[in-house]
Design a protein around this motif. Sequence first.
Motif, PDB file in Angstrom:
ATOM      1  N   GLN A 130       0.825  -1.202   0.000  1.00 62.65           N
ATOM      2  CA  GLN A 130       0.000   0.000   0.000  1.00 62.65           C
ATOM      3  C   GLN A 130       0.863   1.257   0.000  1.00 62.65           C
ATOM      4  O   GLN A 130       0.586   2.217  -0.729  1.00 62.65           O
ATOM      5  N   GLU A 131       1.921   1.250   0.813  1.00 69.25           N
ATOM      6  CA  GLU A 131       2.794   2.421   0.900  1.00 69.25           C
ATOM      7  C   GLU A 131       3.533   2.658  -0.415  1.00 69.25           C
ATOM      8  O   GLU A 131       3.648   3.806  -0.879  1.00 69.25           O
ATOM      9  N   MET A 132       4.044   1.605  -1.009  1.00 72.47           N
ATOM     10  CA  MET A 132       4.780   1.763  -2.266  1.00 72.47           C
ATOM     11  C   MET A 132       3.863   2.216  -3.405  1.00 72.47           C
ATOM     12  O   MET A 132       4.272   2.988  -4.269  1.00 72.47           O
ATOM     13  N   CYS A 133       2.619   1.727  -3.396  1.00 73.18           N
ATOM     14  CA  CYS A 133       1.685   2.118  -4.458  1.00 73.18           C
ATOM     15  C   CYS A 133       1.258   3.577  -4.330  1.00 73.18           C
ATOM     16  O   CYS A 133       0.861   4.204  -5.316  1.00 73.18           O
ATOM     17  N   PRO A 248      13.831 -10.652  -7.240  1.00 69.20           N
ATOM     18  CA  PRO A 248      13.749 -10.503  -8.705  1.00 69.20           C
ATOM     19  C   PRO A 248      14.982 -10.990  -9.455  1.00 69.20           C
ATOM     20  O   PRO A 248      14.843 -11.625 -10.515  1.00 69.20           O
ATOM     21  N   PHE A 249      16.181 -10.712  -8.951  1.00 70.14           N
ATOM     22  CA  PHE A 249      17.380 -11.158  -9.654  1.00 70.14           C
ATOM     23  C   PHE A 249      17.521 -12.682  -9.589  1.00 70.14           C
ATOM     24  O   PHE A 249      17.912 -13.329 -10.566  1.00 70.14           O
ATOM     25  N   VAL A 250      17.200 -13.259  -8.439  1.00 68.01           N
ATOM     26  CA  VAL A 250      17.281 -14.719  -8.318  1.00 68.01           C
ATOM     27  C   VAL A 250      16.264 -15.377  -9.243  1.00 68.01           C
ATOM     28  O   VAL A 250      16.524 -16.430  -9.836  1.00 68.01           O
ATOM     29  N   VAL A 326       6.812  -8.726 -11.960  1.00 69.58           N
ATOM     30  CA  VAL A 326       5.620  -9.149 -11.230  1.00 69.58           C
ATOM     31  C   VAL A 326       4.548  -8.074 -11.267  1.00 69.58           C
ATOM     32  O   VAL A 326       3.354  -8.375 -11.356  1.00 69.58           O
ATOM     33  N   TYR A 327       4.945  -6.794 -11.218  1.00 72.10           N
ATOM     34  CA  TYR A 327       3.937  -5.733 -11.238  1.00 72.10           C
ATOM     35  C   TYR A 327       3.159  -5.722 -12.554  1.00 72.10           C
ATOM     36  O   TYR A 327       2.020  -5.258 -12.598  1.00 72.10           O
ATOM     37  N   ARG A 328       3.742  -6.278 -13.606  1.00 68.01           N
ATOM     38  CA  ARG A 328       3.032  -6.359 -14.885  1.00 68.01           C
ATOM     39  C   ARG A 328       2.154  -7.609 -14.971  1.00 68.01           C
ATOM     40  O   ARG A 328       1.181  -7.627 -15.721  1.00 68.01           O
ATOM     41  N   LEU A 329       2.524  -8.635 -14.225  1.00 75.48           N
ATOM     42  CA  LEU A 329       1.747  -9.874 -14.239  1.00 75.48           C
ATOM     43  C   LEU A 329       0.525  -9.797 -13.334  1.00 75.48           C
ATOM     44  O   LEU A 329      -0.544 -10.319 -13.672  1.00 75.48           O
ATOM     45  N   CYS A 330       0.683  -9.155 -12.166  1.00 80.25           N
ATOM     46  CA  CYS A 330      -0.327  -9.288 -11.102  1.00 80.25           C
ATOM     47  C   CYS A 330      -0.941  -7.977 -10.631  1.00 80.25           C
ATOM     48  O   CYS A 330      -1.826  -7.999  -9.773  1.00 80.25           O
ATOM     49  N   HIS A 331      -0.468  -6.827 -11.122  1.00 78.30           N
ATOM     50  CA  HIS A 331      -1.112  -5.527 -10.881  1.00 78.30           C
ATOM     51  C   HIS A 331      -1.357  -5.257  -9.391  1.00 78.30           C
ATOM     52  O   HIS A 331      -2.493  -5.039  -8.963  1.00 78.30           O
ATOM     53  N   PRO A 332      -0.286  -5.246  -8.579  1.00 75.27           N
ATOM     54  CA  PRO A 332      -0.467  -5.098  -7.133  1.00 75.27           C
ATOM     55  C   PRO A 332      -0.968  -3.731  -6.688  1.00 75.27           C
ATOM     56  O   PRO A 332      -1.383  -3.591  -5.531  1.00 75.27           O
ATOM     57  N   LEU A 396      15.328  -1.767 -14.192  1.00 76.28           N
ATOM     58  CA  LEU A 396      14.236  -2.434 -14.902  1.00 76.28           C
ATOM     59  C   LEU A 396      13.341  -3.213 -13.936  1.00 76.28           C
ATOM     60  O   LEU A 396      12.131  -3.305 -14.145  1.00 76.28           O
ATOM     61  N   TYR A 397      13.957  -3.753 -12.882  1.00 78.36           N
ATOM     62  CA  TYR A 397      13.199  -4.576 -11.924  1.00 78.36           C
ATOM     63  C   TYR A 397      13.062  -3.913 -10.541  1.00 78.36           C
ATOM     64  O   TYR A 397      12.552  -4.546  -9.613  1.00 78.36           O
ATOM     65  N   GLU A 398      13.480  -2.661 -10.439  1.00 80.33           N
ATOM     66  CA  GLU A 398      13.411  -1.975  -9.149  1.00 80.33           C
ATOM     67  C   GLU A 398      12.002  -1.936  -8.556  1.00 80.33           C
ATOM     68  O   GLU A 398      11.846  -2.127  -7.338  1.00 80.33           O
ATOM     69  N   PRO A 399      10.936  -1.718  -9.335  1.00 82.31           N
ATOM     70  CA  PRO A 399       9.594  -1.733  -8.732  1.00 82.31           C
ATOM     71  C   PRO A 399       9.293  -3.034  -7.991  1.00 82.31           C
ATOM     72  O   PRO A 399       8.713  -2.999  -6.896  1.00 82.31           O
ATOM     73  N   ASP A 400       9.698  -4.177  -8.543  1.00 82.63           N
ATOM     74  CA  ASP A 400       9.449  -5.447  -7.868  1.00 82.63           C
ATOM     75  C   ASP A 400      10.242  -5.543  -6.560  1.00 82.63           C
ATOM     76  O   ASP A 400       9.740  -6.043  -5.551  1.00 82.63           O
ATOM     77  N   PHE A 401      11.495  -5.078  -6.582  1.00 86.10           N
ATOM     78  CA  PHE A 401      12.287  -5.076  -5.355  1.00 86.10           C
ATOM     79  C   PHE A 401      11.574  -4.283  -4.265  1.00 86.10           C
ATOM     80  O   PHE A 401      11.445  -4.741  -3.120  1.00 86.10           O
ATOM     81  N   ARG A 402      11.106  -3.093  -4.594  1.00 85.82           N
ATOM     82  CA  ARG A 402      10.559  -2.191  -3.579  1.00 85.82           C
ATOM     83  C   ARG A 402       9.136  -2.586  -3.165  1.00 85.82           C
ATOM     84  O   ARG A 402       8.782  -2.504  -1.989  1.00 85.82           O
ATOM     85  N   LEU A 403       8.322  -2.995  -4.126  1.00 84.19           N
ATOM     86  CA  LEU A 403       6.944  -3.376  -3.804  1.00 84.19           C
ATOM     87  C   LEU A 403       6.887  -4.538  -2.829  1.00 84.19           C
ATOM     88  O   LEU A 403       6.018  -4.574  -1.942  1.00 84.19           O
ATOM     89  N   PHE A 404       7.801  -5.487  -2.977  1.00 81.26           N
ATOM     90  CA  PHE A 404       7.710  -6.726  -2.207  1.00 81.26           C
ATOM     91  C   PHE A 404       8.787  -6.854  -1.132  1.00 81.26           C
ATOM     92  O   PHE A 404       8.979  -7.932  -0.571  1.00 81.26           O
ATOM     93  N   GLY A 405       9.491  -5.752  -0.856  1.00 84.30           N
ATOM     94  CA  GLY A 405      10.371  -5.718   0.306  1.00 84.30           C
ATOM     95  C   GLY A 405      11.698  -6.414   0.148  1.00 84.30           C
ATOM     96  O   GLY A 405      12.274  -6.872   1.146  1.00 84.30           O
ATOM     97  N   TYR A 406      12.234  -6.478  -1.064  1.00 86.52           N
ATOM     98  CA  TYR A 406      13.549  -7.083  -1.259  1.00 86.52           C
ATOM     99  C   TYR A 406      14.620  -5.987  -1.264  1.00 86.52           C
ATOM    100  O   TYR A 406      14.455  -4.952  -1.919  1.00 86.52           O
TER     101      TYR A 406
END
Length: 415
Positions: A130-133, A248-250, A326-332, A396-406
């Motif tokens: 919620q905070e990241m969005c 995301p990198f893994v 992931v943000y493109r697959l699942c629209h969090p 390129l993958y920074e949104p996934d890192f930040r949205l999901f706490g990595y």
Amino acid sequence: MGTSRMFRVFVILGSAFMILLIIIYWDDVGASHLYLHTPVSPGPKIPHPPPEQRTQTSRTPSFLSDIDAFVNQFLEPGTGEPTDPAPLDTGNQSDKAEEPYVPRREWKIHLTPVAAELRQRQEQRRRLLQEMCSNDSVVFPGKNRSFDDIPNKELDHLIVDDRHGIIYCYVPKVACSNWKRIMIVLSESLLQDGVPQRDPLAIPRDLVHNSSMHFTFNKFWKRYGKFAKHLMKVKLKKYTKFIFVRDPFVRLISAYRNKFELRNEDFYRRFAKVMLRHYANQPTPPASVDEAFAVGVHPSFSHFVQYLLDPQTEKEAPFNEHWRQVYRLCHPCQIQYDFVGHLETAEDDAEHLLRLLRVDNVVDFPTTHRNLTASSWEADWFNAVPVETRRELYKLYEPDFRLFGYDRPDSILNE
């Protein structure tokens, strides 16, 4: 005499009309298998107005509101439990079954509460999303669009189970094969000798990833037409929604290992040959994956990263699902997920989720021997990738890192 006969005619015609109307409405809510004997997973408890208020506001001229009313009439206020269970439909059962199929009791009474640590973990993950969005510093394509603006083709990863009121957004390379198996078992979409398959690991891999086995959001248009988006919103509001993610990198390393270090004819022809031509100085790569492996030719991880960063890649076609963000697959930011699992804590999260869904006495998450890609290997995999290229990949993958706490992988980005 004539009046009495006319009255009976009107009664018969009226009854036929009501039956037809009920059939049409039944199809519109997706209960095509008459599975109302199974409780639906409870959603958040919403306060309901007193009966006199509901009477005043329940009638609207909107047909969509009528659909809402039809869905709601099967649920007890605030519980998600059916008010009028229907008898079991045995029409699809085979004569080969040795014994009649008896529906299992799918509500389990637990004597001990879920560990506070697990509840807090989920609360933190949901709050972070919620905070990241809402954070303007986190920017990515499609972040601020509404759910109505998401194209239908981008909703193909949201699997719906109407039996239990579950929506799962699957992310490839994040144990999605086993979660798809779970969804098949719960939805009872696969029969064996007329009886629903109960063992997830007994489901063949080709069926696990067969789109016909799963009812996804992008199929709503074909079934519901112009009411599809509205019905999606109804289910998103009432059902329990979950997602599993990983570093995301893994995840990228895992995708590379699985699709390009193993023999995969489809991925070789569609992607590996492109990488070999453009980044490996091989204008005429081997025609097939067998020929390529015979001479020891395949794109390196560095070639794969170059392919991801090449603007031409997205111009030709969207990223393949195995490396799409992931943000493109699942629209969090458009879908408020009730449960966010991490592959790094998969065992605890799976147990917690199945218990939350009240299906942990129906199915267990499969525990199989897997060759997991470890996060500790990241540095080795990125050795051949220039530091500046690594930083571009992170963006390129920074949104996934930040949205999901990595955490930002500084050890890789600051060498």
